[in-house]
Design an enzyme around this catalytic site. Structure first.
Site, PDB file in Angstrom:
ATOM      1  N   LYS A 248       0.827  -1.217   0.000  1.00 49.53           N
ATOM      2  CA  LYS A 248       0.000   0.000   0.000  1.00 49.53           C
ATOM      3  C   LYS A 248       0.854   1.257   0.000  1.00 49.53           C
ATOM      4  CE  LYS A 248      -4.519  -1.441   1.573  1.00 49.53           C
ATOM      5  NZ  LYS A 248      -5.644  -1.210   2.473  1.00 49.53           N
TER       6      LYS A 248
ATOM      7  N   LYS B  35     -11.712  -5.663  -6.550  1.00 49.34           N
ATOM      8  CA  LYS B  35     -12.291  -4.380  -6.937  1.00 49.34           C
ATOM      9  C   LYS B  35     -11.209  -3.410  -7.403  1.00 49.34           C
ATOM     10  CE  LYS B  35     -12.948  -3.675  -2.012  1.00 49.34           C
ATOM     11  NZ  LYS B  35     -13.920  -3.895  -0.955  1.00 49.34           N
TER      12      LYS B  35
ATOM     13  N   LYS C 112      -6.543 -12.912  -8.546  1.00 46.39           N
ATOM     14  CA  LYS C 112      -7.802 -12.933  -7.816  1.00 46.39           C
ATOM     15  C   LYS C 112      -8.767 -11.847  -8.309  1.00 46.39           C
ATOM     16  CE  LYS C 112      -8.914 -12.110  -3.157  1.00 46.39           C
ATOM     17  NZ  LYS C 112      -8.520 -11.891  -1.771  1.00 46.39           N
TER      18      LYS C 112
END
Ligand code: TRP
Length: 332
Positions: free
Chosen positions: A114, A199, A196
Protein backbone atom coordinates in the site's frame (compact mmCIF):
# COMPACT_ATOMS: atom_id res chain seq x y z
CA UNK A 1 -24.66 -25.87 28.37
CA UNK A 2 -21.86 -25.66 25.87
CA UNK A 3 -20.94 -22.06 25.09
CA UNK A 4 -20.63 -21.43 21.37
CA UNK A 5 -17.17 -20.53 20.14
CA UNK A 6 -16.74 -16.94 19.05
CA UNK A 7 -15.91 -15.89 15.51
CA UNK A 8 -15.20 -12.39 14.24
CA UNK A 9 -14.37 -10.76 10.93
CA UNK A 10 -14.27 -7.31 9.38
CA UNK A 11 -14.50 -6.01 5.86
CA UNK A 12 -13.38 -2.59 4.73
CA UNK A 13 -16.25 -0.66 3.18
CA UNK A 14 -13.89 0.85 0.63
CA UNK A 15 -15.91 -0.29 -2.36
CA UNK A 16 -18.70 -2.51 -3.55
CA UNK A 17 -18.88 -6.22 -2.70
CA UNK A 18 -17.63 -8.49 -5.45
CA UNK A 19 -18.83 -11.86 -6.67
CA UNK A 20 -15.44 -13.14 -5.51
CA UNK A 21 -15.92 -12.14 -1.89
CA UNK A 22 -19.48 -13.44 -1.97
CA UNK A 23 -18.71 -16.92 -3.36
CA UNK A 24 -15.40 -17.14 -1.52
CA UNK A 25 -16.50 -15.98 1.90
CA UNK A 26 -19.78 -14.23 2.69
CA UNK A 27 -21.97 -16.99 1.24
CA UNK A 28 -20.58 -19.40 3.82
CA UNK A 29 -20.88 -16.98 6.71
CA UNK A 30 -24.66 -17.32 6.86
CA UNK A 31 -24.31 -20.95 7.99
CA UNK A 32 -21.65 -20.22 10.61
CA UNK A 33 -24.18 -18.67 12.99
CA UNK A 34 -25.47 -22.15 13.82
CA UNK A 35 -22.09 -23.19 15.11
CA UNK A 36 -20.53 -19.94 16.34
CA UNK A 37 -21.34 -16.69 18.08
CA UNK A 38 -20.53 -14.43 15.12
CA UNK A 39 -19.43 -10.78 14.96
CA UNK A 40 -19.03 -8.93 11.67
CA UNK A 41 -18.16 -5.30 11.36
CA UNK A 42 -17.68 -2.65 8.71
CA UNK A 43 -14.05 -1.62 9.20
CA UNK A 44 -14.63 2.06 8.40
CA UNK A 45 -11.74 3.19 10.61
CA UNK A 46 -9.36 1.13 8.53
CA UNK A 47 -10.49 2.66 5.26
CA UNK A 48 -9.24 6.15 6.13
CA UNK A 49 -5.62 4.95 6.06
CA UNK A 50 -6.16 5.66 2.37
CA UNK A 51 -8.01 8.90 1.46
CA UNK A 52 -11.73 8.41 1.09
CA UNK A 53 -14.47 10.56 -0.27
CA UNK A 54 -16.61 11.10 2.88
CA UNK A 55 -20.00 10.82 1.17
CA UNK A 56 -18.88 7.65 -0.62
CA UNK A 57 -17.54 6.11 2.58
CA UNK A 58 -20.87 6.70 4.32
CA UNK A 59 -22.75 5.22 1.36
CA UNK A 60 -20.44 2.20 1.07
CA UNK A 61 -20.71 1.47 4.80
CA UNK A 62 -24.50 1.37 4.75
CA UNK A 63 -24.60 -0.48 1.43
CA UNK A 64 -22.25 -3.06 2.80
CA UNK A 65 -24.40 -3.60 5.85
CA UNK A 66 -27.50 -3.93 3.65
CA UNK A 67 -25.66 -6.38 1.40
CA UNK A 68 -24.52 -8.54 4.30
CA UNK A 69 -28.08 -8.83 5.48
CA UNK A 70 -29.27 -9.56 1.94
CA UNK A 71 -26.57 -12.25 1.67
CA UNK A 72 -28.23 -14.08 4.54
CA UNK A 73 -26.50 -12.73 7.63
CA UNK A 74 -29.50 -12.48 9.90
CA UNK A 75 -29.01 -9.59 12.37
CA UNK A 76 -30.89 -11.59 14.99
CA UNK A 77 -28.33 -14.36 14.83
CA UNK A 78 -25.17 -12.36 14.11
CA UNK A 79 -23.81 -9.20 15.68
CA UNK A 80 -23.45 -6.70 12.83
CA UNK A 81 -21.91 -3.33 13.63
CA UNK A 82 -19.90 -0.40 12.40
CA UNK A 83 -16.37 -0.24 13.79
CA UNK A 84 -16.35 3.51 14.55
CA UNK A 85 -19.51 3.12 16.67
CA UNK A 86 -17.59 1.10 19.24
CA UNK A 87 -15.00 3.52 20.58
CA UNK A 88 -13.11 0.74 22.38
CA UNK A 89 -11.51 -0.18 19.03
CA UNK A 90 -9.62 3.11 18.89
CA UNK A 91 -8.73 2.92 22.57
CA UNK A 92 -7.36 -0.60 22.56
CA UNK A 93 -5.76 0.17 19.20
CA UNK A 94 -3.66 2.85 20.88
CA UNK A 95 -2.64 0.61 23.75
CA UNK A 96 -1.64 -2.18 21.38
CA UNK A 97 0.45 0.19 19.27
CA UNK A 98 2.63 0.46 22.34
CA UNK A 99 3.05 -3.32 22.32
CA UNK A 100 3.71 -3.69 18.60
CA UNK A 101 7.27 -3.25 17.36
CA UNK A 102 8.34 -0.90 14.60
CA UNK A 103 10.20 -3.78 12.98
CA UNK A 104 7.13 -6.01 13.01
CA UNK A 105 5.00 -3.38 11.32
CA UNK A 106 7.73 -2.69 8.76
CA UNK A 107 7.63 -6.32 7.67
CA UNK A 108 3.90 -6.36 6.84
CA UNK A 109 3.43 -7.12 3.16
CA UNK A 110 0.24 -5.10 2.95
CA UNK A 111 2.02 -2.02 4.31
CA UNK A 112 4.78 -2.42 1.74
CA UNK A 113 2.26 -2.84 -1.07
CA UNK A 114 0.00 0.00 0.00
CA UNK A 115 2.82 2.45 0.67
CA UNK A 116 4.25 1.70 -2.77
CA UNK A 117 0.82 2.36 -4.26
CA UNK A 118 0.08 5.54 -2.28
CA UNK A 119 3.52 7.18 -2.19
CA UNK A 120 1.96 10.60 -1.62
CA UNK A 121 0.23 9.50 1.59
CA UNK A 122 2.28 7.07 3.64
CA UNK A 123 0.64 8.08 6.91
CA UNK A 124 1.17 6.73 10.43
CA UNK A 125 -2.26 5.08 10.39
CA UNK A 126 -1.33 3.01 7.35
CA UNK A 127 1.75 1.85 9.21
CA UNK A 128 0.00 1.15 12.53
CA UNK A 129 -3.06 -0.45 10.92
CA UNK A 130 -2.21 -4.00 12.12
CA UNK A 131 -2.30 -2.81 15.75
CA UNK A 132 -5.83 -1.52 15.21
CA UNK A 133 -6.73 -4.80 13.55
CA UNK A 134 -5.30 -6.66 16.55
CA UNK A 135 -7.53 -4.53 18.78
CA UNK A 136 -10.58 -5.24 16.57
CA UNK A 137 -9.99 -8.91 17.10
CA UNK A 138 -8.78 -9.16 20.70
CA UNK A 139 -11.58 -7.02 22.15
CA UNK A 140 -14.04 -9.85 21.48
CA UNK A 141 -11.86 -12.76 22.68
CA UNK A 142 -12.71 -14.75 19.54
CA UNK A 143 -11.64 -18.32 18.90
CA UNK A 144 -11.61 -17.84 15.13
CA UNK A 145 -11.01 -15.09 12.61
CA UNK A 146 -12.05 -15.97 9.04
CA UNK A 147 -9.72 -14.08 6.72
CA UNK A 148 -8.36 -14.40 3.24
CA UNK A 149 -4.80 -15.27 2.39
CA UNK A 150 -3.80 -11.57 2.30
CA UNK A 151 -4.77 -11.03 5.95
CA UNK A 152 -3.11 -14.08 7.49
CA UNK A 153 0.05 -12.15 8.31
CA UNK A 154 -2.02 -9.64 10.29
CA UNK A 155 -3.67 -12.42 12.29
CA UNK A 156 -0.24 -13.87 13.00
CA UNK A 157 0.90 -10.48 14.28
CA UNK A 158 -2.26 -10.26 16.40
CA UNK A 159 -1.31 -13.55 18.03
CA UNK A 160 2.23 -12.32 18.66
CA UNK A 161 1.02 -9.09 20.24
CA UNK A 162 -1.55 -10.94 22.36
CA UNK A 163 1.07 -13.40 23.57
CA UNK A 164 3.45 -10.56 24.38
CA UNK A 165 0.77 -8.77 26.39
CA UNK A 166 -0.32 -11.95 28.17
CA UNK A 167 3.32 -12.72 28.95
CA UNK A 168 3.60 -9.41 30.77
CA UNK A 169 0.23 -9.24 32.51
CA UNK A 170 -1.29 -12.73 32.69
CA UNK A 171 -4.09 -14.17 30.60
CA UNK A 172 -5.89 -11.11 29.29
CA UNK A 173 -6.46 -12.11 25.68
CA UNK A 174 -7.60 -15.34 24.10
CA UNK A 175 -5.20 -16.29 21.30
CA UNK A 176 -7.28 -16.46 18.10
CA UNK A 177 -6.79 -18.82 15.17
CA UNK A 178 -7.26 -17.90 11.54
CA UNK A 179 -10.33 -19.73 10.25
CA UNK A 180 -9.98 -21.33 6.88
CA UNK A 181 -13.44 -22.24 5.63
CA UNK A 182 -13.90 -25.79 4.38
CA UNK A 183 -15.80 -24.62 1.35
CA UNK A 184 -15.57 -21.44 -0.65
CA UNK A 185 -14.77 -20.81 -4.26
CA UNK A 186 -11.57 -19.10 -5.30
CA UNK A 187 -12.82 -16.68 -7.92
CA UNK A 188 -10.33 -15.12 -10.31
CA UNK A 189 -10.55 -12.05 -12.55
CA UNK A 190 -12.58 -12.65 -15.71
CA UNK A 191 -9.93 -10.77 -17.67
CA UNK A 192 -6.74 -12.00 -15.98
CA UNK A 193 -7.78 -15.41 -14.65
CA UNK A 194 -4.42 -15.94 -12.97
CA UNK A 195 -5.07 -13.19 -10.41
CA UNK A 196 -7.80 -12.93 -7.82
CA UNK A 197 -11.05 -11.13 -8.70
CA UNK A 198 -10.60 -7.74 -7.04
CA UNK A 199 -12.29 -4.38 -6.94
CA UNK A 200 -8.88 -2.84 -7.62
CA UNK A 201 -8.57 -4.74 -10.93
CA UNK A 202 -7.52 -2.07 -13.45
CA UNK A 203 -9.80 -3.77 -15.99
CA UNK A 204 -13.29 -3.44 -14.50
CA UNK A 205 -14.60 -6.08 -16.91
CA UNK A 206 -12.66 -8.57 -14.83
CA UNK A 207 -14.64 -7.89 -11.67
CA UNK A 208 -18.32 -8.64 -11.13
CA UNK A 209 -20.13 -6.74 -8.37
CA UNK A 210 -23.16 -7.95 -6.47
CA UNK A 211 -24.88 -4.70 -7.39
CA UNK A 212 -24.21 -4.97 -11.15
CA UNK A 213 -27.38 -4.92 -13.22
CA UNK A 214 -28.30 -7.92 -15.39
CA UNK A 215 -26.93 -6.49 -18.63
CA UNK A 216 -23.60 -5.63 -17.01
CA UNK A 217 -23.21 -9.12 -15.56
CA UNK A 218 -24.04 -10.78 -18.88
CA UNK A 219 -21.68 -8.48 -20.77
CA UNK A 220 -18.79 -9.20 -18.39
CA UNK A 221 -19.26 -12.96 -18.72
CA UNK A 222 -19.60 -12.84 -22.50
CA UNK A 223 -16.29 -10.97 -22.62
CA UNK A 224 -14.51 -13.29 -20.18
CA UNK A 225 -11.07 -14.38 -21.34
CA UNK A 226 -10.91 -18.07 -22.32
CA UNK A 227 -8.43 -19.99 -24.52
CA UNK A 228 -8.06 -21.20 -28.09
CA UNK A 229 -9.58 -24.64 -27.48
CA UNK A 230 -13.34 -25.06 -27.58
CA UNK A 231 -13.65 -27.63 -24.84
CA UNK A 232 -15.15 -26.98 -21.39
CA UNK A 233 -12.71 -28.90 -19.22
CA UNK A 234 -11.21 -28.21 -15.78
CA UNK A 235 -7.47 -27.49 -15.84
CA UNK A 236 -6.36 -24.61 -13.59
CA UNK A 237 -2.86 -24.50 -15.07
CA UNK A 238 -3.57 -24.96 -18.75
CA UNK A 239 -7.05 -23.41 -18.95
CA UNK A 240 -7.28 -20.80 -16.18
CA UNK A 241 -10.11 -18.82 -17.79
CA UNK A 242 -12.43 -21.78 -18.42
CA UNK A 243 -11.56 -23.36 -15.06
CA UNK A 244 -12.47 -20.12 -13.30
CA UNK A 245 -15.80 -19.98 -15.13
CA UNK A 246 -16.42 -23.61 -14.17
CA UNK A 247 -15.65 -22.85 -10.55
CA UNK A 248 -18.09 -19.93 -10.59
CA UNK A 249 -20.75 -22.04 -12.34
CA UNK A 250 -20.25 -24.86 -9.86
CA UNK A 251 -20.52 -22.49 -6.89
CA UNK A 252 -23.76 -20.99 -8.24
CA UNK A 253 -25.48 -24.21 -9.33
CA UNK A 254 -24.05 -26.84 -6.99
CA UNK A 255 -23.00 -28.95 -9.99
CA UNK A 256 -19.72 -30.86 -10.08
CA UNK A 257 -17.04 -30.30 -12.71
CA UNK A 258 -17.90 -33.63 -14.35
CA UNK A 259 -21.54 -32.65 -14.59
CA UNK A 260 -20.60 -29.32 -16.12
CA UNK A 261 -18.24 -30.99 -18.56
CA UNK A 262 -21.02 -33.32 -19.67
CA UNK A 263 -23.56 -30.51 -19.86
CA UNK A 264 -21.38 -28.53 -22.28
CA UNK A 265 -19.89 -31.44 -24.16
CA UNK A 266 -19.74 -30.53 -27.84
CA UNK A 267 -20.96 -27.00 -27.14
CA UNK A 268 -18.68 -24.00 -27.61
CA UNK A 269 -17.67 -21.22 -25.24
CA UNK A 270 -20.32 -19.09 -26.93
CA UNK A 271 -22.89 -21.17 -25.15
CA UNK A 272 -20.99 -21.75 -21.92
CA UNK A 273 -20.15 -18.13 -21.10
CA UNK A 274 -23.72 -16.76 -21.10
CA UNK A 275 -24.83 -19.85 -19.15
CA UNK A 276 -22.38 -18.89 -16.41
CA UNK A 277 -23.72 -15.33 -16.50
CA UNK A 278 -27.29 -16.63 -16.07
CA UNK A 279 -26.26 -18.92 -13.21
CA UNK A 280 -24.54 -16.01 -11.46
CA UNK A 281 -27.59 -13.80 -11.90
CA UNK A 282 -29.87 -16.46 -10.43
CA UNK A 283 -27.83 -16.00 -7.25
CA UNK A 284 -26.86 -12.33 -7.29
CA UNK A 285 -29.99 -10.64 -8.70
CA UNK A 286 -32.18 -11.53 -5.68
CA UNK A 287 -29.41 -10.38 -3.32
CA UNK A 288 -28.99 -7.13 -5.23
CA UNK A 289 -32.72 -6.40 -5.18
CA UNK A 290 -33.06 -7.30 -1.51
CA UNK A 291 -30.06 -5.10 -0.61
CA UNK A 292 -31.65 -2.19 -2.48
CA UNK A 293 -34.90 -2.71 -0.59
CA UNK A 294 -33.12 -2.84 2.79
CA UNK A 295 -31.06 0.22 1.95
CA UNK A 296 -34.22 2.25 1.48
CA UNK A 297 -35.48 1.21 4.90
CA UNK A 298 -33.30 3.62 6.88
CA UNK A 299 -35.10 3.03 10.17
CA UNK A 300 -34.50 -0.70 9.95
CA UNK A 301 -30.82 -0.33 9.05
CA UNK A 302 -30.36 2.07 11.93
CA UNK A 303 -32.00 -0.34 14.35
CA UNK A 304 -29.62 -3.08 13.18
CA UNK A 305 -26.40 -1.11 13.59
CA UNK A 306 -27.51 0.41 16.88
CA UNK A 307 -28.31 -2.96 18.39
CA UNK A 308 -25.05 -4.34 16.98
CA UNK A 309 -22.97 -1.54 18.50
CA UNK A 310 -24.75 -1.96 21.80
CA UNK A 311 -23.95 -5.65 22.04
CA UNK A 312 -20.41 -5.31 20.66
CA UNK A 313 -19.70 -2.35 22.95
CA UNK A 314 -20.70 -4.33 26.01
CA UNK A 315 -18.23 -7.13 25.25
CA UNK A 316 -15.49 -4.78 24.04
CA UNK A 317 -15.75 -2.70 27.18
CA UNK A 318 -15.17 -5.70 29.43
CA UNK A 319 -11.89 -6.45 27.67
CA UNK A 320 -10.79 -2.81 27.57
CA UNK A 321 -11.40 -2.33 31.32
CA UNK A 322 -9.21 -5.34 32.03
CA UNK A 323 -6.45 -4.00 29.79
CA UNK A 324 -6.56 -0.50 31.31
CA UNK A 325 -6.29 -2.00 34.78
CA UNK A 326 -3.39 -4.22 33.78
CA UNK A 327 -1.34 -1.43 32.23
CA UNK A 328 -1.86 0.77 35.28
CA UNK A 329 -4.49 3.35 34.32
CA UNK A 330 -6.48 4.73 37.27
CA UNK A 331 -10.11 3.59 37.10
CA UNK A 332 -12.55 6.47 36.79
N1 TRP B 1 -7.76 -5.77 7.40
C1 TRP B 1 -8.91 -6.43 6.86
C2 TRP B 1 -8.93 -6.25 5.34
O1 TRP B 1 -8.33 -5.33 4.84
C3 TRP B 1 -10.18 -5.89 7.44
C4 TRP B 1 -10.17 -6.03 8.91
C5 TRP B 1 -10.03 -5.04 9.81
C6 TRP B 1 -10.34 -7.23 9.64
N2 TRP B 1 -10.09 -5.51 11.06
C7 TRP B 1 -10.27 -6.86 11.01
C8 TRP B 1 -10.53 -8.57 9.28
C9 TRP B 1 -10.38 -7.82 12.01
C10 TRP B 1 -10.64 -9.52 10.30
C11 TRP B 1 -10.57 -9.15 11.66
O2 TRP B 1 -9.55 -7.04 4.67
Amino acid sequence: MDEKKVLLSGIQPSGDLTLGSYLGAIKNWADLAKEFDCYYFMADMHTITVRQNPAELRRHTLEQLASYIACGLDPNENTLFIQSHVHQHAELGWVLQCYTMFGELSRMTQFKDKSAKHQENINAGLFAYPSLMAADILLYQPDYVPVGEDQKQHVELTRDVANRFNGLYGDVFKIPEPYIPKVGARVMSLQTPTSKMSKSDPDQNGCVYLKDDNDTVMRKFKRAVTDSETCVRYDREGKPGISNLMEIYAACTGKTYEEIQREFDGKGYGEFKPAVGEAVLSVTAPIRDEAQRILKDKAYLESVYKAGAEKAGYIANKTLRKVYKKVGFVAR
